[in-house]
Write a protein that holds these residues in place. Structure first.
Motif, PDB file in Angstrom:
ATOM      1  N   LYS A 142      29.288 -53.499 -22.794  1.00 19.09           N
ATOM      2  CA  LYS A 142      28.809 -54.873 -23.011  1.00 19.09           C
ATOM      3  C   LYS A 142      28.148 -55.405 -21.748  1.00 19.09           C
ATOM      4  O   LYS A 142      27.072 -56.008 -21.796  1.00 19.09           O
ATOM      5  CB  LYS A 142      29.970 -55.758 -23.425  1.00 19.09           C
ATOM      6  CG  LYS A 142      29.586 -57.189 -23.662  1.00 19.09           C
ATOM      7  CD  LYS A 142      30.805 -58.026 -24.011  1.00 19.09           C
ATOM      8  CE  LYS A 142      30.451 -59.479 -23.881  1.00 19.09           C
ATOM      9  NZ  LYS A 142      31.592 -60.315 -23.620  1.00 19.09           N
ATOM     10  N   ASP A 143      28.768 -55.175 -20.594  1.00 20.82           N
ATOM     11  CA  ASP A 143      28.196 -55.628 -19.329  1.00 20.82           C
ATOM     12  C   ASP A 143      26.852 -54.959 -19.050  1.00 20.82           C
ATOM     13  O   ASP A 143      25.908 -55.610 -18.592  1.00 20.82           O
ATOM     14  CB  ASP A 143      29.156 -55.355 -18.168  1.00 20.82           C
ATOM     15  CG  ASP A 143      30.403 -56.216 -18.220  1.00 20.82           C
ATOM     16  OD1 ASP A 143      30.386 -57.245 -18.930  1.00 20.82           O
ATOM     17  OD2 ASP A 143      31.396 -55.853 -17.562  1.00 20.82           O
ATOM     18  N   ILE A 144      26.760 -53.678 -19.333  1.00 23.66           N
ATOM     19  CA  ILE A 144      25.502 -52.954 -19.121  1.00 23.66           C
ATOM     20  C   ILE A 144      24.426 -53.484 -20.068  1.00 23.66           C
ATOM     21  O   ILE A 144      23.279 -53.682 -19.662  1.00 23.66           O
ATOM     22  CB  ILE A 144      25.714 -51.437 -19.306  1.00 23.66           C
ATOM     23  CG1 ILE A 144      26.559 -50.880 -18.159  1.00 23.66           C
ATOM     24  CG2 ILE A 144      24.382 -50.702 -19.389  1.00 23.66           C
ATOM     25  CD1 ILE A 144      27.002 -49.454 -18.342  1.00 23.66           C
TER      26      ILE A 144
ATOM     27  N   GLY B 187      34.000 -52.882 -22.806  1.00 22.97           N
ATOM     28  CA  GLY B 187      33.659 -53.971 -21.886  1.00 22.97           C
ATOM     29  C   GLY B 187      32.552 -53.576 -20.925  1.00 22.97           C
ATOM     30  O   GLY B 187      31.651 -54.369 -20.631  1.00 22.97           O
ATOM     31  N   LEU B 188      32.617 -52.351 -20.436  1.00 19.92           N
ATOM     32  CA  LEU B 188      31.577 -51.853 -19.543  1.00 19.92           C
ATOM     33  C   LEU B 188      30.247 -51.746 -20.273  1.00 19.92           C
ATOM     34  O   LEU B 188      29.204 -52.135 -19.737  1.00 19.92           O
ATOM     35  CB  LEU B 188      31.972 -50.491 -18.968  1.00 19.92           C
ATOM     36  CG  LEU B 188      30.933 -49.804 -18.085  1.00 19.92           C
ATOM     37  CD1 LEU B 188      30.709 -50.600 -16.815  1.00 19.92           C
ATOM     38  CD2 LEU B 188      31.347 -48.390 -17.782  1.00 19.92           C
TER      39      LEU B 188
ATOM     40  N   HIS C 172      24.213 -63.700 -22.578  1.00 24.85           N
ATOM     41  CA  HIS C 172      25.555 -63.120 -22.615  1.00 24.85           C
ATOM     42  C   HIS C 172      25.930 -62.800 -24.051  1.00 24.85           C
ATOM     43  O   HIS C 172      25.732 -63.616 -24.954  1.00 24.85           O
ATOM     44  CB  HIS C 172      26.576 -64.078 -22.005  1.00 24.85           C
ATOM     45  CG  HIS C 172      26.411 -64.250 -20.531  1.00 24.85           C
ATOM     46  ND1 HIS C 172      26.795 -63.283 -19.640  1.00 24.85           N
ATOM     47  CD2 HIS C 172      25.881 -65.243 -19.811  1.00 24.85           C
ATOM     48  CE1 HIS C 172      26.513 -63.685 -18.420  1.00 24.85           C
ATOM     49  NE2 HIS C 172      25.944 -64.888 -18.497  1.00 24.85           N
TER      50      HIS C 172
ATOM     51  N   GLU D 138      24.223 -56.495 -21.369  1.00 24.22           N
ATOM     52  CA  GLU D 138      23.812 -57.814 -20.879  1.00 24.22           C
ATOM     53  C   GLU D 138      22.875 -57.686 -19.687  1.00 24.22           C
ATOM     54  O   GLU D 138      21.876 -58.410 -19.591  1.00 24.22           O
ATOM     55  CB  GLU D 138      25.033 -58.644 -20.497  1.00 24.22           C
ATOM     56  CG  GLU D 138      25.834 -59.131 -21.673  1.00 24.22           C
ATOM     57  CD  GLU D 138      27.084 -59.883 -21.272  1.00 24.22           C
ATOM     58  OE1 GLU D 138      27.429 -59.914 -20.069  1.00 24.22           O
ATOM     59  OE2 GLU D 138      27.744 -60.442 -22.166  1.00 24.22           O
ATOM     60  N   ALA D 139      23.187 -56.772 -18.781  1.00 30.07           N
ATOM     61  CA  ALA D 139      22.340 -56.580 -17.607  1.00 30.07           C
ATOM     62  C   ALA D 139      20.958 -56.073 -18.006  1.00 30.07           C
ATOM     63  O   ALA D 139      19.938 -56.542 -17.485  1.00 30.07           O
ATOM     64  CB  ALA D 139      23.009 -55.607 -16.628  1.00 30.07           C
TER      65      ALA D 139
END
Length: 58
Positions: free
Chosen positions: A34-36, A31-32, A56, A38-39
Protein backbone atom coordinates in the motif's frame (compact mmCIF):
# COMPACT_ATOMS: atom_id res chain seq x y z
CA UNK A 1 13.34 -16.68 -29.15
CA UNK A 2 16.18 -14.24 -29.25
CA UNK A 3 18.88 -14.22 -26.62
CA UNK A 4 17.75 -11.01 -24.88
CA UNK A 5 14.20 -12.31 -24.54
CA UNK A 6 15.44 -15.45 -22.82
CA UNK A 7 17.49 -13.33 -20.41
CA UNK A 8 14.53 -11.03 -19.76
CA UNK A 9 12.34 -14.06 -19.06
CA UNK A 10 14.91 -15.51 -16.65
CA UNK A 11 15.17 -12.19 -14.82
CA UNK A 12 11.37 -11.91 -14.63
CA UNK A 13 11.03 -15.43 -13.21
CA UNK A 14 13.85 -14.70 -10.72
CA UNK A 15 12.11 -11.54 -9.50
CA UNK A 16 8.72 -13.25 -9.22
CA UNK A 17 10.21 -16.09 -7.18
CA UNK A 18 12.03 -13.54 -5.01
CA UNK A 19 8.81 -11.63 -4.38
CA UNK A 20 7.04 -14.87 -3.44
CA UNK A 21 9.78 -15.86 -1.01
CA UNK A 22 9.80 -12.35 0.52
CA UNK A 23 5.99 -12.51 0.88
CA UNK A 24 6.09 -15.94 2.55
CA UNK A 25 8.75 -14.77 5.01
CA UNK A 26 6.80 -11.55 5.64
CA UNK A 27 9.39 -9.13 4.27
CA UNK A 28 6.68 -7.90 1.89
CA UNK A 29 3.33 -7.18 3.54
CA UNK A 30 0.06 -5.66 2.40
CA UNK A 31 0.96 -2.49 4.30
CA UNK A 32 4.24 -2.20 2.44
CA UNK A 33 2.51 -2.74 -0.90
CA UNK A 34 0.00 0.00 0.00
CA UNK A 35 2.82 2.41 0.87
CA UNK A 36 4.62 1.65 -2.39
CA UNK A 37 1.40 2.13 -4.37
CA UNK A 38 0.80 5.50 -2.69
CA UNK A 39 4.36 6.58 -3.41
CA UNK A 40 4.10 5.55 -7.07
CA UNK A 41 0.81 7.41 -7.43
CA UNK A 42 2.38 10.52 -5.93
CA UNK A 43 5.38 10.28 -8.26
CA UNK A 44 3.40 9.74 -11.46
CA UNK A 45 0.51 12.05 -10.54
CA UNK A 46 2.59 14.77 -8.85
CA UNK A 47 0.56 17.51 -10.50
CA UNK A 48 -2.54 16.31 -8.64
CA UNK A 49 -0.61 16.41 -5.36
CA UNK A 50 0.25 20.06 -6.08
CA UNK A 51 -3.45 20.74 -6.67
CA UNK A 52 -4.26 19.34 -3.21
CA UNK A 53 -5.60 15.91 -4.21
CA UNK A 54 -5.09 13.31 -1.49
CA UNK A 55 -3.58 10.17 -3.00
CA UNK A 56 -3.56 8.13 0.20
CA UNK A 57 -5.23 4.76 -0.30
CA UNK A 58 -7.77 3.59 2.23
Amino acid sequence: MSRWRVRALVVLVYVIIGLYVAWVHEYVTPGLLKDIAEALLAVFLWFLVLLGVDLHLG
